[in-house]
Scaffold this motif. Structure first.
Motif, PDB file in Angstrom:
ATOM      1  N   GLU A  20       0.836  -1.198   0.000  1.00  0.00           N
ATOM      2  CA  GLU A  20       0.000   0.000   0.000  1.00  0.00           C
ATOM      3  C   GLU A  20       0.874   1.252   0.000  1.00  0.00           C
ATOM      4  O   GLU A  20       1.724   1.418   0.861  1.00  0.00           O
ATOM      5  CB  GLU A  20      -0.893   0.000   1.251  1.00  0.00           C
ATOM      6  CG  GLU A  20      -1.790   1.200   1.364  1.00  0.00           C
ATOM      7  CD  GLU A  20      -2.997   1.139   0.448  1.00  0.00           C
ATOM      8  OE1 GLU A  20      -3.653   2.161   0.319  1.00  0.00           O
ATOM      9  OE2 GLU A  20      -3.258   0.089  -0.125  1.00  0.00           O
ATOM     10  N   PRO A  21       0.712   2.142  -0.987  1.00  0.00           N
ATOM     11  CA  PRO A  21       1.463   3.388  -0.936  1.00  0.00           C
ATOM     12  C   PRO A  21       0.967   4.227   0.234  1.00  0.00           C
ATOM     13  O   PRO A  21      -0.170   4.093   0.666  1.00  0.00           O
ATOM     14  CB  PRO A  21       1.156   4.064  -2.276  1.00  0.00           C
ATOM     15  CG  PRO A  21      -0.054   3.396  -2.794  1.00  0.00           C
ATOM     16  CD  PRO A  21      -0.124   2.036  -2.159  1.00  0.00           C
ATOM     17  N   SER A  22       1.831   5.066   0.719  1.00  0.00           N
ATOM     18  CA  SER A  22       1.434   5.894   1.852  1.00  0.00           C
ATOM     19  C   SER A  22       0.263   6.780   1.452  1.00  0.00           C
ATOM     20  O   SER A  22       0.149   7.204   0.311  1.00  0.00           O
ATOM     21  CB  SER A  22       2.607   6.754   2.309  1.00  0.00           C
ATOM     22  OG  SER A  22       2.908   7.725   1.331  1.00  0.00           O
ATOM     23  N   SER A  23      -0.600   7.062   2.408  1.00  0.00           N
ATOM     24  CA  SER A  23      -1.771   7.888   2.107  1.00  0.00           C
ATOM     25  C   SER A  23      -1.349   9.308   1.769  1.00  0.00           C
ATOM     26  O   SER A  23      -2.100  10.050   1.172  1.00  0.00           O
ATOM     27  CB  SER A  23      -2.738   7.878   3.293  1.00  0.00           C
ATOM     28  OG  SER A  23      -2.073   8.363   4.446  1.00  0.00           O
ATOM     29  N   ALA A  24      -0.118   9.679   2.136  1.00  0.00           N
ATOM     30  CA  ALA A  24       0.371  11.020   1.837  1.00  0.00           C
ATOM     31  C   ALA A  24       0.702  11.179   0.356  1.00  0.00           C
ATOM     32  O   ALA A  24       0.890  12.282  -0.119  1.00  0.00           O
ATOM     33  CB  ALA A  24       1.604  11.327   2.676  1.00  0.00           C
ATOM     34  N   SER A  25       0.770  10.062  -0.407  1.00  0.00           N
ATOM     35  CA  SER A  25       1.143  10.164  -1.814  1.00  0.00           C
ATOM     36  C   SER A  25       0.045  10.813  -2.662  1.00  0.00           C
ATOM     37  O   SER A  25       0.330  11.346  -3.710  1.00  0.00           O
ATOM     38  CB  SER A  25       1.526   8.796  -2.377  1.00  0.00           C
ATOM     39  OG  SER A  25       0.431   7.910  -2.301  1.00  0.00           O
ATOM     40  N   VAL A  26      -1.191  10.753  -2.220  1.00  0.00           N
ATOM     41  CA  VAL A  26      -2.299  11.405  -2.922  1.00  0.00           C
ATOM     42  C   VAL A  26      -3.021  12.304  -1.925  1.00  0.00           C
ATOM     43  O   VAL A  26      -3.552  11.817  -0.933  1.00  0.00           O
ATOM     44  CB  VAL A  26      -3.288  10.372  -3.521  1.00  0.00           C
ATOM     45  CG1 VAL A  26      -4.447  11.071  -4.202  1.00  0.00           C
ATOM     46  CG2 VAL A  26      -2.571   9.453  -4.492  1.00  0.00           C
ATOM     47  N   PRO A  27      -3.038  13.614  -2.192  1.00  0.00           N
ATOM     48  CA  PRO A  27      -3.699  14.532  -1.258  1.00  0.00           C
ATOM     49  C   PRO A  27      -5.193  14.243  -1.139  1.00  0.00           C
ATOM     50  O   PRO A  27      -5.811  13.722  -2.074  1.00  0.00           O
ATOM     51  CB  PRO A  27      -3.481  15.913  -1.895  1.00  0.00           C
ATOM     52  CG  PRO A  27      -2.412  15.730  -2.908  1.00  0.00           C
ATOM     53  CD  PRO A  27      -2.429  14.293  -3.311  1.00  0.00           C
ATOM     54  N   PRO A  28      -5.785  14.592  -0.004  1.00  0.00           N
ATOM     55  CA  PRO A  28      -7.236  14.406   0.164  1.00  0.00           C
ATOM     56  C   PRO A  28      -8.003  15.175  -0.910  1.00  0.00           C
ATOM     57  O   PRO A  28      -7.609  16.260  -1.305  1.00  0.00           O
ATOM     58  CB  PRO A  28      -7.519  14.984   1.548  1.00  0.00           C
ATOM     59  CG  PRO A  28      -6.198  15.148   2.218  1.00  0.00           C
ATOM     60  CD  PRO A  28      -5.148  15.189   1.148  1.00  0.00           C
ATOM     61  N   GLY A  29      -9.073  14.590  -1.384  1.00  0.00           N
ATOM     62  CA  GLY A  29      -9.907  15.242  -2.394  1.00  0.00           C
ATOM     63  C   GLY A  29      -9.416  15.042  -3.816  1.00  0.00           C
ATOM     64  O   GLY A  29     -10.039  15.519  -4.760  1.00  0.00           O
ATOM     65  N   VAL A  30      -8.288  14.358  -3.967  1.00  0.00           N
ATOM     66  CA  VAL A  30      -7.746  14.084  -5.300  1.00  0.00           C
ATOM     67  C   VAL A  30      -8.028  12.622  -5.628  1.00  0.00           C
ATOM     68  O   VAL A  30      -7.758  11.733  -4.833  1.00  0.00           O
ATOM     69  CB  VAL A  30      -6.220  14.362  -5.342  1.00  0.00           C
ATOM     70  CG1 VAL A  30      -5.646  13.964  -6.688  1.00  0.00           C
ATOM     71  CG2 VAL A  30      -5.942  15.829  -5.050  1.00  0.00           C
TER      72      VAL A  30
END
Length: 184
Positions: A17-27
């Motif tokens: 799982e890639p870190s959740s920080a790799s895609v900003p919220p709402g994107v």
């Protein structure tokens, strides 16, 4: 046989799982798997480059990330779409224009050129919107007014770029005078 992506829990436990920080919220997150397949996390389905192009055309905010590392691959995917568009049908860029763009890579003006092209494209888009708006009002010869406005804005941007280049050159030349063995 294609297999569906592992469940979120299974991916997290296996480290895929890639870190959740790799895609900003709402994107909208699109994951690219090693088999080159794209997986839309919003619709929980595989998609094609044509689907990504549709998202671009709809002005959707999305990011393409490597499913394993979380690396941002958005630019790479967008370049693939441009390549497909350029090779099929009527290309937007001439061979000479592409060669000129390539020559700017590694050049000291690379960043400025990218900024200039981006601003110029945005200016063209803004003026196109104005033309569409003005055509509703039936102004006389809206294309002439559109091109005049576009040329004025393009000239202003080019002048600003030349001024920035002049300032950089002056700064560079001034700094050369500070080295031992050089005359002032």
């Amino acid at each position: 046989m294609t297999t569906a992506p592992k469940s979120r829990r299974a991916r997290s436990e296996s480290g895929d799982e890639p870190s959740s920080a790799s895609v900003p919220p709402g994107v909208r997150a699109i994951k690219k798997y090693p088999n080159r397949r794209l997986y839309d996390t919003q619709t929980s389905s595989y998609i094609t480059l044509a689907d990504v192009k549709d998202m671009v055309m709809a002005c959707e905010n999305f990011a393409v990330v490597d499913a394993k590392t979380g690396d941002d691959l958005t630019r790479s995917i967008l370049l693939q779409i441009i390549l497909e568009e350029e090779t099929g049908g009527v290309p937007m860029f001439s061979t000479q224009a592409l060669a000129q763009i390539i020559r700017f890579y590694g050049h000291t003006m690379q960043g400025m050129m990218g900024n200039y092209l981006e601003k110029n494209i945005q200016s063209f888009i803004d003026l196109q919107a104005k033309l569409t708006e003005n055509s509703m009002v039936n102004l006389p010869n809206p294309m002439q007014s559109f091109m005049t406005s576009y040329m004025e804005q393009s000239t202003q941007m080019f002048t600003q770029m030349q001024e920035q280049m002049t300032k950089q050159a002056e700064s560079l030349m001034g700094n050369l005078g500070n080295f031992p063995g050089t005359r002032k």
